[in-house]
Design a protein around this motif. Structure first.
Motif, PDB file in Angstrom:
ATOM      1  N   LEU A 272      17.727   9.663  10.675  1.00  0.00           N
ATOM      2  CA  LEU A 272      17.530   8.404  10.579  1.00  0.00           C
ATOM      3  C   LEU A 272      16.951   7.901   9.225  1.00  0.00           C
ATOM      4  CD1 LEU A 272      17.904   5.767  11.905  1.00  0.00           C
ATOM      5  CD2 LEU A 272      16.063   6.042  13.111  1.00  0.00           C
TER       6      LEU A 272
ATOM      7  N   ARG B 296      15.687   4.070   7.812  1.00  0.00           N
ATOM      8  CA  ARG B 296      15.271   2.688   8.268  1.00  0.00           C
ATOM      9  C   ARG B 296      15.618   1.960   6.785  1.00  0.00           C
ATOM     10  NH1 ARG B 296      12.859  -1.294  11.495  1.00  0.00           N
ATOM     11  NH2 ARG B 296      11.335  -2.369  10.358  1.00  0.00           N
TER      12      ARG B 296
ATOM     13  N   GLU C 243      22.566   8.599   9.912  1.00  0.00           N
ATOM     14  CA  GLU C 243      22.130   7.391  10.720  1.00  0.00           C
ATOM     15  C   GLU C 243      21.280   6.273  10.033  1.00  0.00           C
ATOM     16  OE1 GLU C 243      20.249   8.307  14.229  1.00  0.00           O
ATOM     17  OE2 GLU C 243      20.456   6.207  15.337  1.00  0.00           O
TER      18      GLU C 243
ATOM     19  N   ALA D  79      19.380   2.454  10.263  1.00  0.00           N
ATOM     20  CA  ALA D  79      19.202   1.414  11.211  1.00  0.00           C
ATOM     21  C   ALA D  79      18.582   0.094  10.275  1.00  0.00           C
ATOM     22  CB  ALA D  79      17.663   1.737  11.981  1.00  0.00           C
TER      23      ALA D  79
ATOM     24  N   ALA E 255      18.233  -2.058  13.793  1.00  0.00           N
ATOM     25  CA  ALA E 255      17.018  -1.519  14.153  1.00  0.00           C
ATOM     26  C   ALA E 255      16.589  -1.628  15.378  1.00  0.00           C
ATOM     27  CB  ALA E 255      15.948  -1.668  13.201  1.00  0.00           C
TER      28      ALA E 255
ATOM     29  N   ASP F   3      13.027   3.334  17.101  1.00  0.00           N
ATOM     30  CA  ASP F   3      13.677   4.074  15.850  1.00  0.00           C
ATOM     31  C   ASP F   3      12.265   4.971  15.657  1.00  0.00           C
ATOM     32  OD1 ASP F   3      16.200   3.106  15.925  1.00  0.00           O
ATOM     33  OD2 ASP F   3      15.695   1.448  14.586  1.00  0.00           O
TER      34      ASP F   3
ATOM     35  N   PRO G 120      12.189   6.653  12.133  1.00  0.00           N
ATOM     36  CA  PRO G 120      12.854   6.822  10.913  1.00  0.00           C
ATOM     37  C   PRO G 120      11.835   8.011  10.114  1.00  0.00           C
ATOM     38  CG  PRO G 120      11.781   4.891  10.723  1.00  0.00           C
ATOM     39  CD  PRO G 120      11.744   5.198  12.231  1.00  0.00           C
TER      40      PRO G 120
END
Lengths: 373, 373
Positions: free
Chosen positions: A19, A21, A42, A44, A65, A69, A71
């Motif tokens: 992830l 962000r 992925e 966000a 987001a 999350d 990240p």
């Protein structure tokens, strides 16, 4: 793009629990999102503007987001004047994440963080030299970083693992890594980006009150010189104020050059005056030669100039026939004239293929002008 | 070129006993020669350089001048610093001819002629706004005047018959007539050509001593802003010295603008400082909007950005397919990145065909980026 440019496993994904962000879904943030999504990372997204966020998500730059999350990497891509405060907030909210930003000034946000007592160990500033004349999520595209420099500013506290995460982002997106201190970065962009913007803006500003007749004489030269004067005032006020010291240094030097030249023109018979004028133009020759061109080299191509009618399909035929002749177009420029219904296509090619290009095109009925380099 | 652009009977030939004499067989002189030869007008060439003259004749710009020539029109196309003396000589040697010149400054040669007591009744200064980065007979081409402005400076003594001969030359060569006084002309080119050259040269001159790393961050913006810094120093020294008063006026105004901006950046908290920075960029926006674009209008096109591999034939396929889609390319720009093996083609099209262009190209497998402006 050839497949070899796409890493099998994104560097950035190897270390981020899948992830990334992104805070700020404008041109750069959304473009990073698109590029990471293309690598199956992925993403966000967050943005202070609900409309911008909706647009970025709709265009496929990532998902919204959520509070849950986790990240591993956070990219702050907000306007320069709020960059430091957003970095501070992100470092605090996500104590396990590495935070980078993409602001076009690097010293001011870092100083602000330090002044505010923020521990910047997990922060690594960066700056992708990519952009477009227009911004926003709607102008975003995954490929704007490919082959462009991406400056990463490490410092003594930076851990190798954190550094390789930010460098991995740049490399995953196809950028060319450049390592600089924040000071070096800011001096460099003052010279190569911020002052050119100021100069183009001030020069174009002189046209506001000029007579129409004077402007009717404008050619490609002045159009090129002032093209970037069309840039966004709000963004540029922030950039110039955020990097004011290095910008002012270059502006002062340039103002001194200007007044030397103006004095020489005012009194051409003074000793050294004629030489001062010639030197100004000659130094310009040398300086412009040092700018990297295509492929990062100062390679010189030959130019073939072809006359094209202003109708659909003419350029298609031209470039189609250049392809048939196996001539690769290294660069091109369309030259227009006010009032004319045609243009001149100036095509840069390798010196080795000039003869093949000109003779082949002439044989196919094109009007070829002579060459220059 | 469509045939309608070629006059059935050249205007210039109607009044010159079929002979135009051109003094100076460089880029402009030879180009005028080529254009007149294409209209079947007899051209007699002269040049101080035997090599240049031979080249111009070999390339077909005209025949060598002979002592028996009886030209009706004489075009002086020599460097600015000798323009006045050559005009004087030609007026004296050919008492029945109308003499014009193509120098890029108009007041200084006229003043010099008057100071020398020359009767300038048969002299009409003119200036075709055409040129190329490289000069000489070898770079000449017949079409460089088409659609470009051509300034003609009449005065009180000019007879209508003489005026129509010089205007006829400009019109025969496809140029757009602009009538100005020498003073208006010189102020206009100072603003729109000479000062942009100075600014580009001084800015590029700052790159001579810059670190390689700083220059590696250069993008298309600074490359455009400084492109004309590659110009010929010898020619520009003559132009700047010949037009020094109007150039210095603009340089002084620009220097004042620069120092206002630098002061504002030095003391951003002073009253009006932030506004001064924003105003500089905003005025630049307004000024650049006033520059005439293609077709002499400030028309706004939409831009479609397409990714192209750096291989022969890619642009051919692209423009071929745009032709199939009946999309006319109004302007284009190839954007390169140092180190990258591909480019981005930014194609300007009429707003009405944007959807057709983007959808059609996407359907054919092109990577399209989003639009801007």
């Amino acid at each position: 793009m050839s497949e070899q440019n796409v890493p099998v496993r994104p560097r950035v994904a190897a270390r981020t629990s899948g992830l990334v962000r992104i805070v700020g879904a404008g041109l750069l943030g959304s473009s990073i999102g698109h590029a990471l999504r293309a690598l199956d990372v992925e993403v966000a997204l967050e943005d202070a503007s609900p409309a911008q966020l909706r647009l970025a998500v709709d265009y496929g730059a990532g998902r919204r987001a959520t509070p849950d999350d986790k990240p591993g990497l956070i990219v702050v891509a907000v306007p320069p004047d709020v960059t430091a405060s957003v970095i501070a907030r992100e470092l605090q909210t996500y104590p396990d994440a590495v935070v980078t930003d993409v602001a076009s000034i690097k010293l001011e946000p870092l100083q602000q963080l330090r002044n505010d007592g923020v521990d910047v160990t997990r922060y690594i500033g960066s700056h992708p030299l990519a952009g477009r004349e227009r911004g926003g999520a709607i102008a975003a595209r995954a490929d704007i970083f490919r082959g462009r420099p991406w400056v990463v500013c490490r410092d003594e506290e930076t851990t190798p693992a954190d550094l390789s995460l930010v460098e991995g982002l740049a490399l995953d997106l196809g950028a060319l890594l450049v390592e600089m201190s924040p000071e070096e970065h800011d001096r460099s962009v003052a010279l190569i980006s911020h002052v050119p913007q100021v100069v183009a803006s001030l020069l174009a500003g002189r046209f506001v009150t000029a007579p129409d007749d004077a402007l009717s004489l404008a050619g490609q030269g002045v159009r090129d010189t002032t093209r970037i004067a069309a840039s966004d005032p709000e963004l540029w006020v922030q950039i110039l104020e955020g990097n004011s010291a290095p910008v002012v240094d270059v502006l002062d030097a340039l103002a001194a050059d200007l007044s030397t030249l103006a004095d020489a023109l005012r009194a051409p018979d003074e000793p050294g005056a004629r030489r001062a004028v010639a030197d100004a133009i000659r130094q310009g020759n040398l300086g412009v030669e040092r700018l990297p061109g295509k492929h990062g080299q100062n390679r010189r191509f030959e130019t073939v100039v072809v006359m094209v009618d202003d109708t659909a399909g003419q350029l298609g035929r031209l470039f189609g026939e250049l392809g048939e002749l196996d001539v690769n177009v290294e660069d091109l420029r369309l030259e227009h004239s006010p009032g004319a219904q045609f243009g001149l296509a100036e095509i840069s090619v390798e010196p080795a293929v000039v003869t093949r290009a000109t003779e082949g095109l002439a044989a196919r009925g094109w009007k070829i002008a002579s060459l220059h380099d």
